[in-house]
Motif scaffolding. Structure first.
Motif, PDB file in Angstrom:
ATOM      1  N   ALA A 295      -3.020  -0.663   1.896  1.00 34.57           N
ATOM      2  CA  ALA A 295      -2.431   0.673   1.777  1.00 34.57           C
ATOM      3  C   ALA A 295      -1.106   0.766   2.520  1.00 34.57           C
ATOM      4  O   ALA A 295      -0.094   1.233   1.974  1.00 34.57           O
ATOM      5  N   VAL A 296      -1.093   0.330   3.778  1.00 34.30           N
ATOM      6  CA  VAL A 296       0.116   0.421   4.593  1.00 34.30           C
ATOM      7  C   VAL A 296       1.098  -0.688   4.237  1.00 34.30           C
ATOM      8  O   VAL A 296       2.307  -0.457   4.096  1.00 34.30           O
ATOM      9  N   GLU A 298       1.649  -2.500   1.470  1.00 38.35           N
ATOM     10  CA  GLU A 298       2.346  -2.497   0.181  1.00 38.35           C
ATOM     11  C   GLU A 298       3.532  -1.539   0.173  1.00 38.35           C
ATOM     12  O   GLU A 298       4.462  -1.713  -0.606  1.00 38.35           O
ATOM     13  N   ILE A 299       3.486  -0.524   1.017  1.00 38.63           N
ATOM     14  CA  ILE A 299       4.631   0.392   1.098  1.00 38.63           C
ATOM     15  C   ILE A 299       5.702  -0.172   2.025  1.00 38.63           C
ATOM     16  O   ILE A 299       6.883  -0.217   1.687  1.00 38.63           O
ATOM     17  N   LEU A 388       0.995  -3.159  12.814  1.00 38.34           N
ATOM     18  CA  LEU A 388      -0.193  -2.496  12.274  1.00 38.34           C
ATOM     19  C   LEU A 388      -1.430  -3.145  12.881  1.00 38.34           C
ATOM     20  O   LEU A 388      -1.650  -4.346  12.721  1.00 38.34           O
ATOM     21  N   MET A 469      -6.582   5.140   0.009  1.00 40.69           N
ATOM     22  CA  MET A 469      -5.492   4.333   0.532  1.00 40.69           C
ATOM     23  C   MET A 469      -4.171   5.110   0.515  1.00 40.69           C
ATOM     24  O   MET A 469      -3.361   5.011   1.441  1.00 40.69           O
ATOM     25  N   ALA A 473      -1.898   5.851   3.882  1.00 37.83           N
ATOM     26  CA  ALA A 473      -0.523   5.369   3.988  1.00 37.83           C
ATOM     27  C   ALA A 473       0.454   6.511   4.215  1.00 37.83           C
ATOM     28  O   ALA A 473       1.372   6.417   5.038  1.00 37.83           O
ATOM     29  N   LYS A 474       0.253   7.603   3.506  1.00 29.33           N
ATOM     30  CA  LYS A 474       1.171   8.750   3.628  1.00 29.33           C
ATOM     31  C   LYS A 474       1.189   9.293   5.047  1.00 29.33           C
ATOM     32  O   LYS A 474       2.247   9.622   5.583  1.00 29.33           O
ATOM     33  N   LEU A 477       2.449   6.437   7.945  1.00 28.55           N
ATOM     34  CA  LEU A 477       3.838   5.995   7.849  1.00 28.55           C
ATOM     35  C   LEU A 477       4.841   7.132   8.014  1.00 28.55           C
ATOM     36  O   LEU A 477       6.045   6.894   8.111  1.00 28.55           O
TER      37      LEU A 477
END
Length: 511
Positions: A295-296, A298-299, A388, A469, A473-474, A477
């Motif tokens: 989740a984290v 890939e961004i 992370l 996910m 992530a939103k 981050l």
């Protein structure tokens, strides 16, 4: 080395103080290097005789003198800054005094400020987790203009016959037939792994002034509770005083098990091949660790040019000699810990689960210091590092970790910590400096660089992993851009002049 679990009660604290609103007992909260801050209890409203639920786990060393200090405060505001609270008093003792006392229970008087009662018990190795939901029927009416506002208080029995509080439910307003929300509790907090140890449950009617009315009580055990909803798990709530006065007294209502779930909680010593492990490699879905990584990662990988990510594990015995490491490369290559892309990180993570033995304690400082050393080499604004960290264990080296965070706060580095599983992560909030800046040895962190979230808060109830996910992530981050800008501004680093293809500061994620 033994781990000891402590619960604290303050009896008759400051009897000469009037109009006390709330009490909060904290262990060595001031910036005294001789007494680093260890933790705080919850706040209990409107009482001079609080019985605190929160427990603290300490490592006991027989050969060392381990000094403790307890400060007591009256909390009048919602501020997290302890300097805003009213200081009521303090007392000192050693860990050995508590453990060496009869039954592991000792009362320590303050100077005309009441008495702190501390109890200690060696923790068992039990890692079971119990999730329960209880309901009651036909409780006694206690309110003159209404019914009752009932809540439950759970106590575990001690070896000396006394009882220690271990859980409180929420208050259900104006009802004699409450259904409380489900709650999760470690079995060792409930009975220290002894399934037949007595568990006492008191039923109270909540009053605003803190003088809660006693409705009644019943006793049970973890073994009985684990049988779940059945005809034998209906308990009569008995009030001894009413029973002694009224010949026709039957009970003050009943409490029954509404729903239960009992799981084995695997720690860092868990076997990832077992479905009960948080590291379980299911052929059908990703585990929580993999979900958080993906989740984290890939961004944030879109901001890294070479897509090479150093990835480390912490808390494991490594082959071939079983040496314990708190910062080992997931790919097994100490010379080059880089993994190619997030898929490469996931591949190395799964491969490491097959080769290392997961092992506690959960130490954060070694990994933070390792990445901080890398960040310290490049402080011209051309690169920014994001660490992370994903963990299912409560942090074991808080003092060292705070120092590592404070030292790293002047570097081009942000730290994201994701807690997975059912553990109590209250201590992690101390690292997230949104309200109170992290401090160590009297030094405040230069910037807030840590963001902590428990993954369970983002899990979609329908089981949609993609949605879970995205939510995670939103949130985690969201603070990174401001943290990056705060570093650049603190160093007077201005954006480069616009070019046809402007280079951007590279983000270097570490897993």
């Amino acid at each position: 080395e033994f781990q000891k679990c402590f619960t604290y009660m303050i009896k008759d604290t400051v009897p000469d103080l009037k109009n006390i609103k709330n009490l909060n007992r904290t262990s060595s909260v001031c910036s005294d290097p001789a007494f680093p801050n260890f933790g705080r209890t919850e706040v209990i409203d409107n009482t001079r005789n609080p019985d605190f639920v929160r427990k603290f786990v300490l490592d006991f060393f027989f050969e060392e003198k381990q000094n403790l200090r307890f400060d007591v405060y009256n909390v009048d505001s919602r501020s997290c800054n302890i300097s805003k609270y009213d200081f009521l008093g303090q007392t000192f003792c050693t860990l050995g005094e508590i453990i060496g006392s009869t039954g592991g229970r000792v009362g320590i008087p303050g100077k005309k400020c009441g008495v702190i009662i501390l109890t200690a018990e060696e923790l068992s190795n039990c890692r079971d987790i119990a999730t329960m939901q209880l309901c009651a029927n036909k409780l006694d009416k206690k309110d003159f203009f209404g019914k009752s506002d009932p809540f439950l208080v759970f106590y575990r029995s001690n070896e000396d016959g006394t009882f220690t509080i271990c859980h409180k439910t929420e208050v259900i307003k104006n009802t004699l037939n409450p259904v409380w929300q489900p709650f999760t509790i470690p079995v060792r907090a409930l009975c220290n792994g002894d399934y037949d140890r007595t568990v006492k449950v008191d039923v109270y009617d909540w009053d605003r002034d803190g003088s809660h009315d006693f409705i009644g009580e019943f006793t049970t055990s973890y073994r009985e509770l684990s049988r779940g909803q059945n005809q034998f798990n209906v308990y009569e709530v008995l009030n001894p005083k009413k029973k002694g006065k009224k010949k026709k007294y039957i009970n003050s209502g009943t409490v029954s098990i509404f729903a239960t779930c009992f799981d084995i909680f695997w720690t860092l010593c868990s076997n990832p091949s077992q479905p009960t492990s948080l590291h379980y490699m299911s052929p059908y879905q990703m585990n929580a660790y993999a979900m958080a990584l993906k989740a984290v990662g890939e961004i944030i990988q879109d901001y890294d040019s070479d897509k090479l990510f150093p990835a480390y594990g912490f808390g494991a015995k490594l082959p071939p000699d079983g040496k314990i490491s708190h910062a080992f490369p997931l790919n097994g290559d100490s010379e080059n810990p880089n993994c190619v892309g997030i898929e490469g990180v996931l591949e190395s993570y799964f491969q490491s689960l097959r080769t290392v033995q997961l092992y506690g304690p959960t130490n954060f400082a070694p990994v933070i210091n390792k990445v901080a050393n890398c960040a310290a080499e490049i402080t011209d604004g051309s690169q920014y590092f994001v660490l992370l960290m994903i963990t299912d264990g409560v942090i074991s080296d808080m003092v060292q970790t705070k120092e590592a965070v404070v030292n790293a706060s002047s570097l081009p580095l942000s730290i994201i910590i994701v807690g997975v599983g059912p553990a109590e992560f209250d201590a992690m909030e101390e690292l997230d400096g949104d309200d109170v800046r992290v401090s160590s040895r009297g030094r405040l962190a230069e910037r807030d660089i840590v963001q902590f979230v428990p993954f369970r808060d983002y899990i979609d109830r329908s089981g949609n992993q993609v949605l879970s996910m995205a939510r995670l992530a939103k949130d985690v981050l969201a603070e990174i851009p401001d943290q990056l800008l705060s570093f650049m501004k603190s160093r007077g680093i201005e954006p480069r002049p616009a070019m046809s293809t402007p280079p951007m500061p590279e983000l270097h994620p570490h897993m």
